[in-house]
Scaffold this active site. Structure first.
Site, PDB file in Angstrom:
ATOM      1  N   ASP A 132       0.862  -1.273  -0.100  1.00  8.78           N
ATOM      2  CA  ASP A 132       0.080   0.064  -0.149  1.00  8.78           C
ATOM      3  C   ASP A 132       0.958   1.096   0.093  1.00  8.78           C
ATOM      4  O   ASP A 132       1.991   1.388   0.599  1.00  8.78           O
ATOM      5  CB  ASP A 132      -0.686   0.314   1.282  1.00  8.78           C
ATOM      6  CG  ASP A 132      -2.149  -0.826   1.033  1.00  8.78           C
ATOM      7  OD1 ASP A 132      -2.412  -1.285  -0.095  1.00  8.78           O
ATOM      8  OD2 ASP A 132      -2.953  -1.057   2.293  1.00  8.78           O
ATOM      9  N   GLN A 161       0.026   7.045  -6.189  1.00  6.04           N
ATOM     10  CA  GLN A 161      -1.232   7.984  -5.737  1.00  6.04           C
ATOM     11  C   GLN A 161      -1.037   9.201  -6.803  1.00  6.04           C
ATOM     12  O   GLN A 161      -0.170  10.120  -6.848  1.00  6.04           O
ATOM     13  CB  GLN A 161      -1.008   8.681  -4.347  1.00  6.04           C
ATOM     14  CG  GLN A 161      -0.969   7.423  -3.420  1.00  6.04           C
ATOM     15  CD  GLN A 161      -0.268   7.632  -2.059  1.00  6.04           C
ATOM     16  OE1 GLN A 161       0.985   8.218  -2.306  1.00  6.04           O
ATOM     17  NE2 GLN A 161      -0.668   7.670  -1.008  1.00  6.04           N
ATOM     18  N   ARG A 182      -0.882  -0.427  -9.010  1.00 10.72           N
ATOM     19  CA  ARG A 182      -2.245  -0.022  -8.377  1.00 10.72           C
ATOM     20  C   ARG A 182      -2.051   1.406  -8.595  1.00 10.72           C
ATOM     21  O   ARG A 182      -1.248   2.162  -8.139  1.00 10.72           O
ATOM     22  CB  ARG A 182      -2.704  -0.352  -7.212  1.00 10.72           C
ATOM     23  CG  ARG A 182      -4.003   0.169  -6.579  1.00 10.72           C
ATOM     24  CD  ARG A 182      -4.036   0.050  -5.039  1.00 10.72           C
ATOM     25  NE  ARG A 182      -4.160  -1.319  -4.756  1.00 10.72           N
ATOM     26  CZ  ARG A 182      -3.931  -1.673  -3.354  1.00 10.72           C
ATOM     27  NH1 ARG A 182      -3.674  -0.844  -2.456  1.00 10.72           N
ATOM     28  NH2 ARG A 182      -4.050  -2.995  -3.125  1.00 10.72           N
ATOM     29  N   GLY A 186      -5.245   8.717  -4.025  1.00  7.77           N
ATOM     30  CA  GLY A 186      -4.501   9.163  -2.828  1.00  7.77           C
ATOM     31  C   GLY A 186      -5.452   9.428  -1.522  1.00  7.77           C
ATOM     32  O   GLY A 186      -6.208  10.111  -1.751  1.00  7.77           O
ATOM     33  N   ARG A 287     -12.162   7.015   4.950  1.00  2.00           N
ATOM     34  CA  ARG A 287     -13.404   6.618   3.964  1.00  2.00           C
ATOM     35  C   ARG A 287     -14.300   7.789   4.200  1.00  2.00           C
ATOM     36  O   ARG A 287     -14.876   8.287   3.205  1.00  2.00           O
ATOM     37  CB  ARG A 287     -13.984   5.396   4.397  1.00  2.00           C
ATOM     38  CG  ARG A 287     -12.951   4.016   4.054  1.00  2.00           C
ATOM     39  CD  ARG A 287     -12.613   3.879   2.708  1.00  2.00           C
ATOM     40  NE  ARG A 287     -11.654   4.755   2.317  1.00  2.00           N
ATOM     41  CZ  ARG A 287     -10.249   4.454   2.231  1.00  2.00           C
ATOM     42  NH1 ARG A 287      -9.846   3.510   3.049  1.00  2.00           N
ATOM     43  NH2 ARG A 287      -9.384   5.023   1.612  1.00  2.00           N
TER      44      ARG A 287
HETATM   45  C1  FAD Z   1      -8.576  -0.920  -4.075  1.00  3.68           C
HETATM   46  C2  FAD Z   1      -8.175   0.150  -3.483  1.00  3.68           C
HETATM   47  C3  FAD Z   1      -7.054   0.746  -2.858  1.00  3.68           C
HETATM   48  C4  FAD Z   1      -6.765   1.664  -2.412  1.00  3.68           C
HETATM   49  N1  FAD Z   1      -5.290   1.688  -1.773  1.00  3.68           N
HETATM   50  C5  FAD Z   1      -4.768   2.916  -1.295  1.00  3.68           C
HETATM   51  C6  FAD Z   1      -3.401   3.128  -0.861  1.00  3.68           C
HETATM   52  O1  FAD Z   1      -2.784   2.073  -0.928  1.00  3.68           O
HETATM   53  N2  FAD Z   1      -3.019   4.283  -0.813  1.00  3.68           N
HETATM   54  C7  FAD Z   1      -3.921   5.579  -0.572  1.00  3.68           C
HETATM   55  O2  FAD Z   1      -3.224   6.585  -0.267  1.00  3.68           O
HETATM   56  N3  FAD Z   1      -5.156   5.124  -0.859  1.00  3.68           N
HETATM   57  C8  FAD Z   1      -5.503   3.854  -1.421  1.00  3.68           C
HETATM   58  N4  FAD Z   1      -6.963   3.957  -1.901  1.00  3.68           N
HETATM   59  C9  FAD Z   1      -7.966   5.347  -1.859  1.00  3.68           C
HETATM   60  C10 FAD Z   1      -7.738   6.014  -2.723  1.00  3.68           C
HETATM   61  O3  FAD Z   1      -6.648   6.755  -2.775  1.00  3.68           O
HETATM   62  C11 FAD Z   1      -8.828   6.903  -2.744  1.00  3.68           C
HETATM   63  O4  FAD Z   1      -8.709   7.749  -1.602  1.00  3.68           O
HETATM   64  C12 FAD Z   1     -10.372   6.452  -2.780  1.00  3.68           C
HETATM   65  O5  FAD Z   1     -10.417   5.294  -3.560  1.00  3.68           O
HETATM   66  C13 FAD Z   1     -11.461   7.475  -3.040  1.00  3.68           C
HETATM   67  O6  FAD Z   1     -11.180   8.071  -4.497  1.00  3.68           O
HETATM   68  P1  FAD Z   1     -11.862   7.694  -5.798  1.00  3.68           P
HETATM   69  O7  FAD Z   1     -10.976   7.402  -6.675  1.00  3.68           O
HETATM   70  O8  FAD Z   1     -12.755   6.337  -5.552  1.00  3.68           O
HETATM   71  O9  FAD Z   1     -12.729   8.948  -6.301  1.00  3.68           O
HETATM   72  P2  FAD Z   1     -13.579   9.978  -5.083  1.00  3.68           P
HETATM   73  O10 FAD Z   1     -13.019  11.254  -5.559  1.00  3.68           O
HETATM   74  O11 FAD Z   1     -13.636   9.673  -3.837  1.00  3.68           O
HETATM   75  O12 FAD Z   1     -15.149   9.903  -5.662  1.00  3.68           O
HETATM   76  C14 FAD Z   1     -15.152  10.154  -7.044  1.00  3.68           C
HETATM   77  C15 FAD Z   1     -16.815   9.788  -7.425  1.00  3.68           C
HETATM   78  O13 FAD Z   1     -16.830   8.247  -7.131  1.00  3.68           O
HETATM   79  C16 FAD Z   1     -18.332   8.013  -6.847  1.00  3.68           C
HETATM   80  N5  FAD Z   1     -18.197   7.472  -5.248  1.00  3.68           N
HETATM   81  C17 FAD Z   1     -17.165   7.399  -4.556  1.00  3.68           C
HETATM   82  N6  FAD Z   1     -17.491   6.780  -3.624  1.00  3.68           N
HETATM   83  C18 FAD Z   1     -18.704   6.602  -3.581  1.00  3.68           C
HETATM   84  C19 FAD Z   1     -19.765   5.836  -2.842  1.00  3.68           C
HETATM   85  N7  FAD Z   1     -19.578   5.339  -1.805  1.00  3.68           N
HETATM   86  N8  FAD Z   1     -20.926   5.373  -3.094  1.00  3.68           N
HETATM   87  C20 FAD Z   1     -21.257   5.921  -4.493  1.00  3.68           C
HETATM   88  N9  FAD Z   1     -20.426   6.539  -5.466  1.00  3.68           N
HETATM   89  C21 FAD Z   1     -19.278   6.731  -4.907  1.00  3.68           C
HETATM   90  C22 FAD Z   1     -19.056   9.438  -6.625  1.00  3.68           C
HETATM   91  O14 FAD Z   1     -19.737   9.518  -7.887  1.00  3.68           O
HETATM   92  C23 FAD Z   1     -17.701  10.162  -6.654  1.00  3.68           C
HETATM   93  O15 FAD Z   1     -18.068  11.668  -7.077  1.00  3.68           O
HETATM   94  C24 FAD Z   1      -7.329   2.696  -2.444  1.00  3.68           C
HETATM   95  C25 FAD Z   1      -8.759   2.770  -3.052  1.00  3.68           C
HETATM   96  C26 FAD Z   1      -8.888   1.500  -3.657  1.00  3.68           C
HETATM   97  C27 FAD Z   1     -10.276   1.626  -4.601  1.00  3.68           C
END
Ligand code: FAD
Length: 306
Positions: A132, A161, A182, A186, A287
């Site tokens: 991660d 990220q 991945r 971020g 989250r």
């Molecule tokens: C598998 C995985 C592994 C990850 N690993 C890391 C890591 O190692 N380090 C790290 O810093 N971060 C990690 N993350 C977190 C990541 O960096 C983001 O903070 C997180 O995924 C939120 O960004 P997003 O791309 O989903 O878009 P966001 O900007 O949060 O959301 C964009 C759009 O997605 C839709 N959406 C988002 N959440 C929802 C919901 N709950 N219900 C309905 N629609 C929704 C909405 O339309 C929203 O406007 C990981 C995420 C995933 C999915």
């Protein structure tokens, strides 16, 4: 603004105690966390795999402060991997590991040794490990450890990220044959000097990085719930003629499950990141920071009024 406040709260031990002891917190936690024990993790993994999804399991815990905690984390991963193998859940399930949980902040060698032991156990179980990404002060150390691990375990996954200004260059470095990367937006509070601050800039960076990875020789893992970015991922897969075994989508446990099912039904490889364990507080706060609409619901639960 709200995002920064929540992320700052994720580092507060007083608030952590309050949240952990609040009567109705459990219901909120259960939406995002598979449970507290390895059995909970195995059960959730079994259900997802039966639905045609792949899994990456994360034992919750970070910012370990003692060598004993680091060793306990390593051992928990080693026994989890043996249990996954015995339950015939590998190779569909792999593990995600935070180096800070293995002691990276105070002893890099200890963290490397721990990660290596987990890679050995994963390889014996027929599966892989992904490291991660944490806050930007750890990026160089994490990528150095990744490169060392890949000497013997070339399938070890990296996480990059998109909000970090350096990430396009890191994508170019890592888009090599067999390299599992991945790409996420971020999740930490980062200063302007190292990270894009606006949603638009982060999204544009994500697309530039996605283009580099999808046009390169590695194995991109597109980790996002963002419908626009998922659509761009699907488009680039067609454009670069990538088959479902040449890249994957990744989403978090409990987030957009209907989208996870839709992508799997379309024939894509979809991996669900499944956290479990007792140390869920910082994970939950990240989250909530991503989706402030959940915060009101959460505050009601914590105050016992939800
Ligand atoms: C598998 C995985 C592994 C990850 N690993 C890391 C890591 O190692 N380090 C790290 O810093 N971060 C990690 N993350 C977190 C990541 O960096 C983001 O903070 C997180 O995924 C939120 O960004 P997003 O791309 O989903 O878009 P966001 O900007 O949060 O959301 C964009 C759009 O997605 C839709 N959406 C988002 N959440 C929802 C919901 N709950 N219900 C309905 N629609 C929704 C909405 O339309 C929203 O406007 C990981 C995420 C995933 C999915």
């Amino acid at each position: 603004m709200l995002r920064s406040v929540i992320l700052a709260a994720s580092r507060s031990s007083r608030l952590e105690r309050l949240v952990e002891t609040a009567p109705l917190t459990r219901g909120v936690v259960r939406r995002f966390v598979a449970g507290t024990s390895p059995d909970d993790a195995l059960r959730a993994t079994g259900e997802l795999v039966a639905d045609g999804l792949a899994v990456s399991l994360d034992l919750l815990g970070e910012d370990t402060e003692t060598a004993e905690q680091a060793v306990a984390t390593r051992e928990a991963y080693v026994s989890l991997l043996a249990a996954l193998r015995d339950a015939e859940l590998t190779p569909a399930a792999e593990v995600s590991v935070k180096l800070s949980a293995l002691g990276q902040k105070f002893d890099e060698q200890l963290a490397y040794d721990g990660a290596r032991a987990i890679c050995v156990a994963a390889s014996e179980a027929g599966t892989t490990v992904t490291l991660d990404a944490e806050d930007h002060t750890t990026t160089d150390s994490t990528l150095d450890i990744l490169i060392k691990l890949r000497t013997d375990f070339p399938t070890t996954g990296a996480v990059l990220q998109a909000y970090l200004r350096r990430t396009e260059a890191d994508c170019r470095e890592l888009a090599t044959a067999g390299s599992r990367v991945r790409l996420c937006k971020g999740a930490y509070n980062e200063p302007e000097s190292v990270a894009y601050q606006s949603t638009l800039d982060v999204d544009k960076s994500y697309v530039r990085c996605l283009n580099i990875l999808m046009s390169g020789d590695g194995y991109p893992m597109l980790a996002t719930h963002d419908p626009r970015l998922i659509a761009i991922g699907e488009d680039r897969a067609r454009w670069f003629d990538r088959s479902p075994d040449e890249f994957e989508f990744q989403l978090l446990y409990g987030v957009r499950p209907e989208e996870q099912a839709r992508l799997a039904a379309e024939g894509y490889t979809v991996r669900v990141y499944v956290p479990y364990g007792t140390q869920w507080y910082p994970y939950l706060m990240r989250r909530l920071a991503e989706r402030p609409t959940n915060v009101g619901f959460f505050l009601k639960a914590v105050s016992g009024k939800g």
